[in-house]
Write a protein that holds these residues in place. Structure first.
Motif, short mmCIF file in Angstrom:
data_model
loop_
_atom_site.label_atom_id
_atom_site.label_comp_id
_atom_site.label_asym_id
_atom_site.label_seq_id
_atom_site.Cartn_x
_atom_site.Cartn_y
_atom_site.Cartn_z
N LYS A 8 0.86 -1.17 0.00
CA LYS A 8 0.00 0.00 0.00
C LYS A 8 0.90 1.23 0.00
O LYS A 8 1.37 1.68 1.03
N GLY A 9 1.16 1.77 -1.18
CA GLY A 9 2.05 2.91 -1.32
C GLY A 9 1.28 4.21 -1.30
O GLY A 9 0.12 4.30 -0.91
N THR A 10 1.99 5.25 -1.72
CA THR A 10 1.41 6.59 -1.76
C THR A 10 0.29 6.64 -2.79
O THR A 10 0.41 6.11 -3.89
N SER A 11 -0.80 7.28 -2.42
CA SER A 11 -1.93 7.42 -3.33
C SER A 11 -2.32 8.88 -3.43
O SER A 11 -2.13 9.67 -2.50
N VAL A 12 -2.88 9.23 -4.58
CA VAL A 12 -3.35 10.58 -4.86
C VAL A 12 -4.79 10.48 -5.33
O VAL A 12 -5.06 9.83 -6.35
N LEU A 17 0.08 6.36 -6.79
CA LEU A 17 0.94 7.36 -7.42
C LEU A 17 1.70 6.78 -8.60
O LEU A 17 2.02 7.49 -9.57
N SER A 18 1.95 5.50 -8.57
CA SER A 18 2.73 4.85 -9.62
C SER A 18 2.07 4.95 -10.99
O SER A 18 2.75 5.01 -12.01
N MET A 225 8.06 2.64 -6.95
CA MET A 225 6.66 2.70 -6.51
C MET A 225 5.80 1.60 -7.11
O MET A 225 4.65 1.43 -6.70
#
Length: 685
Positions: A8-12, A17-18, A225
């Motif tokens: 669960k990485g960075t999300s926008v 985000l990837s 990512m």
């Protein structure tokens, strides 16, 4: 085997985000591809000096190869390198191909005499062919991987975001296509060179090469990512072997004494894992639905060929510029995709209708057929406005009387004509050569055989003199010295002629209508001044406005949005986890087959009337649409992840059962062993 789990990485805005790196990469790659392709035929014809047939053949061979290589890319991605590494490596190959194309277009490399023309054309041909092969390998190889790799970035709880991603992904494809088809021809129109200035093909190919470098760099930057699914062995070989074994085993047990099985792939259970068999069943189920799909692409891809030729017989004075079909389509795509996602689909859902992906694709096919019906109606109007053309067995004779008095001419079969002064007369005959007698002289005239296709071009000035841009003009002069006529920018509505004779020259400007044909006569009494030439209108300008093509482009684009965008999403959602790129390659293969169908149908049908050919293609697609709707009705949507989980659970349960049995057997053996020891002790006692 190790298992990769989605982090669960960075999300926008709820999106990983990837995927933004993937979207930018796709935009740049599509700009690179369509930008290069926009001037490719012109490069063949005017730089490599190939004729129209050769240029067209190589162009379509290249395009077909671009849609065949996805199979190779999918196999490499799913069974060996994985999607991420496959995209990286083939993008490098892609970039090298674009650079090779840019280098092949530098005329100064072999222009030893500095006259602006390459002296060793072999170098340029070899470099361009190597470049095109690398581009086809690169763009085709990454096609099935990028979309599937983007879909991998979403978790199971982000199904809505994944659907939106495929729409945005398609928008980026058309955004890159739109900008490149506008910018690249402008770059080609520039003049560049070290010794002599020529059309700047190196810049037209160089900018797409630079965009491909940007695409590669952007994709690599987002490396940390990405969720990178591990390749799961040589899947394609396992699938082929499993299918082959199932067919052989079924053939061996074809006798009625053997009980039937639920599915013919179940005959492979004796040798292969049930999970693999279940995955193959899912793939075959989707591939079966792909069978009718090439017919849609058969119609869709003709917007760049048949419809373009149709546009050349129309009045192109449209919004102060000539809009090319390849430009109109992405403009409509960029408009319709958000409207469909934000307005049309939610409205249909609120009405209580279950507008499933296969229903959308069916409607898309019907809209494409409707577009060809519109094209046929437009063609009927065009045919009404066209002049009488010679048939296949006829020739056209053109007679010019440049004198100041009428000229009487006698043709075979006692045909007598009187040619007015300073005019051109055209007649149709069934021969290819005439001896024409006049009261003043005897002339041998070779008749120019003209066809409808030759007239279809814009602003045709017929005759012998060919210029650097492929323009044609007729120059007749009875002066003692030569009259040199130069033409500039003939693609616009007006053209400037520069007439030179010795040290004297003057410019003559003339407005032209699209599709018109003129003959310019320079008399023996010619004098430089305001009135420098006399023009005869051989063919009137096109009178049917190009705006009539808007409905057919609208319907074909709406059909594309419903068919293609939905098809990409459907292919991904219905594919097993280890075969997503393979199904994407199968989807792209339908495009290649559709292009071959165009050639087959057009060659076998040999329909003389273009409107009838449009009706034929529309009828074929409607028939295919009917069968596809039946197939879609009986199709049951799957959740590949759930099916795979069930089989994995059954396998784990079997393993647990086997382990439990082994433990029980071991305990039983231990008890028996203890009893035997006690008996031995008692015996000893």
């Amino acid at each position: 085997m190790c298992k990769y789990e989605k982090k669960k990485g960075t999300s926008v805005c709820g999106y990983p985000l990837s995927i933004f790196f993937i979207v930018v990469n796709e935009f740049c790659e599509r700009f690179s591809y369509y930008g290069m392709r926009a001037v490719l035929v012109l490069y063949f014809k005017y730089f490599l000096r190939w004729d129209d047939d050769m240029s067209t053949s190589i162009y379509h061979t290249f395009v077909a190869l671009c849609y065949l290589t996805p199979i190779l890319g999918a196999i490499v991605a799913d069974s060996w390198l994985g999607k991420f590494k496959t995209i990286i490596y083939l993008s490098i190959v892609y970039t090298l191909g674009q650079v090779a194309m840019a280098v092949s277009a530098i005329h100064d490399i072999t222009d030893t005499d500095k006259d602006g023309t390459p002296d060793d054309m072999t170098f340029h041909v070899v470099m361009s062919m190597v470049g095109l092969f690398l581009i086809a390998l690169g763009t085709g190889g990454i096609k099935p991987c990028v979309a599937a790799f983007g879909g991998d970035q979403f978790s199971d709880s982000q199904e809505k975001q994944r659907r939106t991603f495929f729409s945005v992904f398609y928008l980026c494809i058309n955004g890159g296509s739109l900008l490149s088809t506008i910018i690249t021809p402008i770059l080609r129109a520039q003049e560049c060179g070290i010794h002599t200035k020529q059309s700047c093909y190196p810049l037209a190919f160089g900018v797409p090469a630079a965009l491909m470098v940007v695409a590669l760099v952007v994709f690599i930057v987002g490396s940390g990512m990405y969720y990178k699914a591990e390749p799961q062995g040589n899947i394609m070989m396992d699938v082929c072997r499993c299918i082959g074994f199932a067919i052989k085993n079924r053939y061996r047990h074809r006798s009625g004494r053997y009980p039937k099985r639920q599915h013919w792939m179940d005959w492979a259970e004796e040798k292969y894992d049930k999970l693999l068999i279940a995955q193959i069943k899912m793939v075959l189920k989707v591939l079966f639905l792909y069978i009718p799909l090439p017919m849609f692409w058969t119609l869709f891809d003709q917007k760049g060929s048949r419809w373009t030729l149709q546009a050349t017989t129309m009045d192109g004075n449209f919004v102060s510029s000539r809009l090319h079909g390849e430009t109109v389509n992405p403009i409509l795509i960029l408009t319709l995709v958000p409207i469909m996602d934000s307005v049309i689909y939610p409205l249909i859902k609120k009405c209580g209708l279950n507008f499933t992906p296969l229903k959308r694709m069916t409607v898309g096919m019907f809209l494409a057929a409707l577009a060809f019906v519109c094209a046929a109606l437009v063609q009927v109007e065009i045919d009404k406005s066209l002049p009488t053309f010679p048939s296949a067995s006829q020739s056209q004779l053109k007679l010019l009387n440049m004198g100041a008095e009428p000229l009487k001419v006698k043709l075979p079969d006692n045909v007598q004509l009187e040619l007015p002064p300073n005019q051109v007369c055209q007649y149709l005959f069934k021969t290819t050569m005439y001896n024409i007698y006049s009261y003043r002289c005897r002339i041998t005239v070779f008749i120019l055989i003209l066809t409808k296709r030759m007239y279809a071009g814009k602003n045709v000035l017929k005759l012998e003199c060919k210029y650097s841009k492929g323009l044609q003009a007729i120059v007749n002069s009875h002066r003692n010295n030569d009259a040199n006529v130069q033409m500039y920018d003939f693609a616009t509505f007006s053209t400037t002629f520069t007439i030179r004779s010795g040290s004297e020259s003057c410019d003559y400007r003339r407005e032209f209508g699209f599709g018109s044909s003129y003959t310019f006569l320079i008399h023996s009494t010619f004098k430089f001044g305001p009135s420098v030439s006399f023009a005869v209108e051989d063919i009137k300008p096109n009178s049917v406005h190009m705006a009539l093509q808007i409905p057919q482009y609208f319907f074909i684009t709406a059909g594309e949005v419903m068919f293609s965008v939905t098809g990409l999403e459907f292919s991904y959602s219905q594919a097993p986890s280890n075969m997503k790129a393979v199904l994407q390659a199968g989807w792209l293969l339908t495009v290649a087959i559709g292009n071959f169908i165009v050639l087959i149908v057009a060659e076998l049908a040999k329909i003389p009337e273009q409107w009838a050919e449009y009706v034929l293609f529309a009828s074929l697609l409607i028939a295919v649409c009917f069968f596809f709707s039946i197939m879609a009705y009986f199709y049951t949507y799957m959740d590949p992840a759930e099916i795979e989980a069930q089989f994995k659970k059954n396998v784990d349960d079997d393993k647990d059962d086997r382990a439990l049995k082994q433990k029980m057997n071991f305990a039983k053996d231990s008890v028996e062993s203890d009893d035997e020891k006690d008996e031995n002790k008692q015996t000893q006692l």
